[in-house]
Scaffold this active site. Structure first.
Site, PDB file in Angstrom:
ATOM      1  N   ARG A  49       0.828  -1.219   0.000  1.00  0.00           N
ATOM      2  CA  ARG A  49       0.000   0.000   0.000  1.00  0.00           C
ATOM      3  C   ARG A  49       0.856   1.260   0.000  1.00  0.00           C
ATOM      4  O   ARG A  49       0.408   2.322  -0.436  1.00  0.00           O
ATOM      5  CB  ARG A  49      -0.986  -0.027   1.171  1.00  0.00           C
ATOM      6  CG  ARG A  49      -2.113  -1.037   0.977  1.00  0.00           C
ATOM      7  CD  ARG A  49      -3.076  -1.036   2.150  1.00  0.00           C
ATOM      8  NE  ARG A  49      -2.444  -1.462   3.378  1.00  0.00           N
ATOM      9  CZ  ARG A  49      -2.356  -2.726   3.786  1.00  0.00           C
ATOM     10  NH1 ARG A  49      -2.883  -3.686   3.065  1.00  0.00           N
ATOM     11  NH2 ARG A  49      -1.761  -3.025   4.923  1.00  0.00           N
ATOM     12  N   GLU A  85       5.822 -10.317  15.175  1.00  0.00           N
ATOM     13  CA  GLU A  85       5.356 -10.871  16.446  1.00  0.00           C
ATOM     14  C   GLU A  85       5.644 -12.384  16.468  1.00  0.00           C
ATOM     15  O   GLU A  85       6.114 -12.921  17.459  1.00  0.00           O
ATOM     16  CB  GLU A  85       3.859 -10.596  16.597  1.00  0.00           C
ATOM     17  CG  GLU A  85       3.416 -10.603  18.025  1.00  0.00           C
ATOM     18  CD  GLU A  85       1.976 -10.135  18.162  1.00  0.00           C
ATOM     19  OE1 GLU A  85       1.459  -9.500  17.227  1.00  0.00           O
ATOM     20  OE2 GLU A  85       1.381 -10.439  19.204  1.00  0.00           O
TER      21      GLU A  85
HETATM   22  P1  AMP Z   1       4.269  -1.892  11.833  1.00  0.00           P
HETATM   23  O1  AMP Z   1       5.510  -2.528  11.317  1.00  0.00           O
HETATM   24  O2  AMP Z   1       3.748  -2.544  13.087  1.00  0.00           O
HETATM   25  O3  AMP Z   1       4.393  -0.388  11.979  1.00  0.00           O
HETATM   26  O4  AMP Z   1       3.132  -2.192  10.763  1.00  0.00           O
HETATM   27  C1  AMP Z   1       3.059  -1.436   9.622  1.00  0.00           C
HETATM   28  C2  AMP Z   1       2.637  -2.219   8.420  1.00  0.00           C
HETATM   29  O5  AMP Z   1       1.614  -3.178   8.702  1.00  0.00           O
HETATM   30  C3  AMP Z   1       2.070  -1.278   7.379  1.00  0.00           C
HETATM   31  O6  AMP Z   1       2.557  -1.673   6.105  1.00  0.00           O
HETATM   32  C4  AMP Z   1       0.572  -1.439   7.490  1.00  0.00           C
HETATM   33  O7  AMP Z   1      -0.014  -1.457   6.238  1.00  0.00           O
HETATM   34  C5  AMP Z   1       0.349  -2.772   8.202  1.00  0.00           C
HETATM   35  N1  AMP Z   1      -0.559  -2.665   9.365  1.00  0.00           N
HETATM   36  C6  AMP Z   1      -0.228  -2.883  10.663  1.00  0.00           C
HETATM   37  N2  AMP Z   1      -1.269  -2.747  11.468  1.00  0.00           N
HETATM   38  C7  AMP Z   1      -2.320  -2.412  10.684  1.00  0.00           C
HETATM   39  C8  AMP Z   1      -3.704  -2.106  10.929  1.00  0.00           C
HETATM   40  N3  AMP Z   1      -4.235  -2.130  12.165  1.00  0.00           N
HETATM   41  N4  AMP Z   1      -4.486  -1.792   9.868  1.00  0.00           N
HETATM   42  C9  AMP Z   1      -3.961  -1.752   8.628  1.00  0.00           C
HETATM   43  N5  AMP Z   1      -2.691  -2.038   8.321  1.00  0.00           N
HETATM   44  C10 AMP Z   1      -1.857  -2.351   9.335  1.00  0.00           C
END
Ligand code: AMP
Length: 172
Positions: A60, A97
């Site tokens: 995205r 995780e």
């Molecule tokens: P993070 O590495 O935890 O910051 O997760 C970021 C990535 O995971 C991004 O590419 C987001 O598109 C996806 N992502 C994580 N949590 C969500 C959520 N609650 N809703 C949509 N996309 C998420």
């Protein structure tokens, strides 16, 4: 304006797993006027920032990133899941995780001295974008900012990215 954009983002409870509320931005992307408004407001922040390249994170981040790059007259660099890029790559493994994942970028994607912004649709824990920042350590570039359409502030991604400038348009 942020409230109108928020109204276009759909919550999907328990996706992709129980306990996660997935922020579905497809409903925002489907609305031409709101999609343009979102890109225009992100771009306004960087118009005078001499950004050479937008680094988009699969998948995205490519959508937001390429629209932003077009608006800024910048190029776009693709950070992809392993095995997708056809030429020689740099690779960065990072912990999820459960288990680990990796991201790759073409080894010649960013010239020395380039000013770049890193773009993804959403900042959650910050693990993904942190890996991208480390990946860019292979290049002598200047990271102007990490920028996101959406930030889940309660997950404290900014804390993890403490020494980096972070911007988001919409916060939850
Ligand atoms: P993070 O590495 O935890 O910051 O997760 C970021 C990535 O995971 C991004 O590419 C987001 O598109 C996806 N992502 C994580 N949590 C969500 C959520 N609650 N809703 C949509 N996309 C998420």
């Amino acid at each position: 304006m942020v409230e109108k954009l928020k109204a276009k983002i759909r919550d999907i409870p328990d996706f992709p797993q129980t306990g996660i509320v997935f922020k579905d931005i497809t409903t925002l992307l489907q609305d031409g006027a709101e999609f343009r408004r979102a890109i225009d407001s992100l771009a306004a922040r960087y118009v005078d920032g001499h950004v050479d390249l937008v680094v988009g994170i699969e998948a995205r981040g490519f959508i937001i990133g390429s629209a932003l790059a077009y608006k800024l007259g910048a190029g776009i660099v693709l950070v992809r899941k392993p095995g997708k890029l056809p030429y020689k790559t740099h690779r960065m493994e990072y912990q999820l995780e459960y288990g680990s994942d990796a991201l790759e970028v073409h080894h010649d994607a960013i010239p020395e001295g380039a000013r770049v912004i890193i773009v993804d649709d959403l900042l959650a824990t910050g693990g993904t974008v942190e890996a991208v920042v480390k990946l860019l350590n292979h290049f002598k570039c200047e990271i102007v900012e990490l920028t996101f359409l959406v930030e889940l502030t309660f997950l404290n991604g900014r804390k993890r990215l403490a020494d980096m400038p972070v911007h988001s348009l919409i916060q939850y």
